[in-house]
Write an enzyme that holds these catalytic residues in place. Structure first.
Site, PDB file in Angstrom:
ATOM      1  N   HIS A 174      76.265 -50.221  41.137  1.00 51.52           N
ATOM      2  CA  HIS A 174      75.471 -50.643  40.064  1.00 51.52           C
ATOM      3  C   HIS A 174      74.263 -49.742  40.283  1.00 51.52           C
ATOM      4  O   HIS A 174      73.576 -49.900  41.441  1.00 51.52           O
ATOM      5  CB  HIS A 174      75.048 -51.811  39.548  1.00 51.52           C
ATOM      6  CG  HIS A 174      74.686 -52.212  38.390  1.00 51.52           C
ATOM      7  ND1 HIS A 174      73.431 -52.056  38.056  1.00 51.52           N
ATOM      8  CD2 HIS A 174      75.159 -52.373  36.806  1.00 51.52           C
ATOM      9  CE1 HIS A 174      73.021 -52.501  36.639  1.00 51.52           C
ATOM     10  NE2 HIS A 174      74.121 -52.809  36.183  1.00 51.52           N
TER      11      HIS A 174
ATOM     12  N   ASP B  31      76.906 -57.514  46.085  1.00 44.84           N
ATOM     13  CA  ASP B  31      76.636 -57.727  44.677  1.00 44.84           C
ATOM     14  C   ASP B  31      77.795 -58.411  44.040  1.00 44.84           C
ATOM     15  O   ASP B  31      78.756 -57.836  43.624  1.00 44.84           O
ATOM     16  CB  ASP B  31      76.399 -56.348  44.099  1.00 44.84           C
ATOM     17  CG  ASP B  31      76.164 -56.443  42.358  1.00 44.84           C
ATOM     18  OD1 ASP B  31      76.227 -57.608  41.945  1.00 44.84           O
ATOM     19  OD2 ASP B  31      75.928 -55.161  41.937  1.00 44.84           O
TER      20      ASP B  31
ATOM     21  N   GLN C  16      79.804 -59.157  39.021  1.00 43.87           N
ATOM     22  CA  GLN C  16      81.066 -58.869  38.486  1.00 43.87           C
ATOM     23  C   GLN C  16      82.222 -59.529  38.851  1.00 43.87           C
ATOM     24  O   GLN C  16      83.201 -59.932  38.248  1.00 43.87           O
ATOM     25  CB  GLN C  16      81.511 -57.554  38.321  1.00 43.87           C
ATOM     26  CG  GLN C  16      82.216 -56.880  37.117  1.00 43.87           C
ATOM     27  CD  GLN C  16      81.543 -57.475  35.746  1.00 43.87           C
ATOM     28  OE1 GLN C  16      80.477 -56.838  35.595  1.00 43.87           O
ATOM     29  NE2 GLN C  16      82.197 -58.269  34.989  1.00 43.87           N
TER      30      GLN C  16
ATOM     31  N   LYS D 207      76.336 -63.716  33.295  1.00 44.34           N
ATOM     32  CA  LYS D 207      77.903 -63.154  33.309  1.00 44.34           C
ATOM     33  C   LYS D 207      78.843 -64.260  33.452  1.00 44.34           C
ATOM     34  O   LYS D 207      80.148 -64.122  33.678  1.00 44.34           O
ATOM     35  CB  LYS D 207      78.074 -62.090  34.130  1.00 44.34           C
ATOM     36  CG  LYS D 207      77.365 -60.729  34.149  1.00 44.34           C
ATOM     37  CD  LYS D 207      77.465 -59.744  35.107  1.00 44.34           C
ATOM     38  CE  LYS D 207      76.817 -58.359  34.937  1.00 44.34           C
ATOM     39  NZ  LYS D 207      76.834 -57.672  33.758  1.00 44.34           N
TER      40      LYS D 207
ATOM     41  N   CYS E  88      75.727 -48.065  33.612  1.00 43.91           N
ATOM     42  CA  CYS E  88      74.643 -48.116  34.824  1.00 43.91           C
ATOM     43  C   CYS E  88      75.445 -47.809  36.295  1.00 43.91           C
ATOM     44  O   CYS E  88      74.794 -48.167  37.153  1.00 43.91           O
ATOM     45  CB  CYS E  88      74.070 -49.613  35.049  1.00 43.91           C
ATOM     46  SG  CYS E  88      73.488 -50.282  33.508  1.00 43.91           S
TER      47      CYS E  88
END
Length: 407
Positions: free
Chosen positions: A118, A195, A198, A221, A362
């Site tokens: 991202h 990260d 997600q 999220k 992104c």
């Protein structure tokens, strides 16, 4: 898990446009929020709208206690050893930028990422390459767009200072073998930043087991409020990171010549914080825990398989690899021959109130490498149903067979 009952917890699903309900397939961008989270947020403003960690009156004390409770809930949710390993930021982007710019990368240090980062990870690394002189390398995916662990192993050496990777891709939903990556990195004396924005809403997150030194994720999220990001870190490593922002509440004392920073996690929480967001995030983890992480994964995977099977029968549709839905969690990215991704999303919204994402998500570098202009992306979550997926499949079939609005 019964999604029809869960849907009653989400007020926005009661909305109608042109007499039709909304079908929200954009949870990879931002999930909807249940009543319990909304109530937790408004409770702050209604009952104790004061600052934490400053004043000593009753309202301020209650805020501080509520923040401590939320921090503890989130720590338990990710299986952190201590609540002091949980640091709050305004989003996952700020958390990762703080690590990347504050961990002390020097000229010649190598950072290894994936080829699907991202922009929140990719762009800071480009800036560090230009300004500091780091070496920025990435693991090229296999032909089926899954992670190449052998290639990663070959790339690791003593020059690699940091492995910085998305745990789950928001482009195609693939998840890296995080524990194996962390083990290999640590064997080479390397720090790992993941990260998890997600991954966290879907995967069974046990950060002690995964072994990452630093792990960032977003409240919005995972049924929590927007404007709240979280960074988990191992205690010794958090102490080594310099904050991006300095100010009130993050300082033990200061005089005309020097300032002493407070210990993490408050070191990274200078200034007035998003107290209602923190409290709401704590409520969100409780909500998801009550449903059960395994139940979430099972339900979302079944919807993705149903949608994938349906779209695979439409000859004009191409699914971004890997095509196998079990490799993609809750994400289904696709294109329709002759249509721009944005056109597909707008038609879906106009015809059936089906709300999906479109564009490069992104992750421009991934699409540009492959010469793809973007994709439409459907992403599924706990409040979605098989009936909604059937509406989606039928709608895509009609769009694909139509001659209207094609390029």
């Amino acid at each position: 898990m019964i999604p029809e009952r869960i849907r009653n917890d989400f007020p926005v699903l009661e909305r109608r446009f042109d007499g039709k309900p909304i079908i929200y397939f954009d949870s990879a961008c931002q999930t909807l929020r249940p009543k319990s989270v909304i109530d937790a947020i408004t409770r702050y403003y209604n009952e104790f709208p004061a600052c934490a960690g400053r004043s000593v009156h009753k309202l301020a004390t209650q805020v501080s206690l509520e923040i401590d409770t939320a921090r503890g809930r989130i720590a338990e949710f990710v299986n952190a050893k201590s609540a002091d390993q949980i640091c709050f930021f305004k989003n996952c982007t700020e958390a990762m930028n703080t690590v990347l710019f504050g961990i002390g990368l020097k000229k010649g240090d190598t950072v290894v990422a994936t080829d699907r980062e991202h922009n929140s990870m990719h762009v800071p690394l480009l800036m560090l390459k230009d300004t500091v002189g780091i070496e920025y390398d990435y693991v090229q995916s296999r032909k089926d767009e899954t992670f190449d662990l052998d290639r990663f192993t070959d790339m690791m050496n003593k020059k690699v200072r940091l492995v910085a990777m998305c745990h789950t891709s928001n482009v195609n939903g693939t998840t890296i073998p995080a524990k194996e990556i962390c083990d290999i990195a640590h064997e080479n004396g390397c720090i790992v930043l993941l990260d998890g924005a997600q991954y966290m809403p879907y995967g069974v997150a046990d950060l002690e087991k995964i072994g990452a030194d630093l792990y960032a994720f977003s409240s919005h999220k995972m049924c929590g409020p927007s404007g709240l990001g979280v960074l988990y870190g191992k205690t010794g490593i958090l102490e080594e990171i310099k904050p991006l922002i300095y100010g009130g509440h993050a300082i033990v004392r200061s005089d005309r010549d020097k300032a002493e920073l407070i210990s993490p996690p408050e070191r990274f929480e200078a200034g007035l914080q998003n107290y209602s967001g923190i409290i709401g995030a704590g409520a969100a983890t409780t909500y998801l825990s009550d449903i059960g992480r395994e139940n979430i994964v099972s339900h979302v995977s079944s919807l993705n398989k149903l949608a994938t099977d349906g779209l695979s029968e439409i000859k004009e549709v191409s699914i971004l690899e890997p095509v196998e839905p079990s490799e993609r969690g809750g994400i289904l990215s696709f294109n329709i021959d002759g249509y721009r991704a944005h056109d597909v999303a707008m038609i879906a919204d106009h015809r059936e109130n089906v709300m999906i994402r479109s564009g490069m998500h992104c992750v421009h570098s991934w699409f540009n490498d492959r010469g793809i202009e973007g994709s439409a992306r459907a992403s599924f979550y706990i409040y979605n149903t098989k009936e909604e997926v059937e509406v989606f499949i039928d709608m895509i079939r009609k769009i694909a067979s139509s001659n209207v609005t094609k390029q």
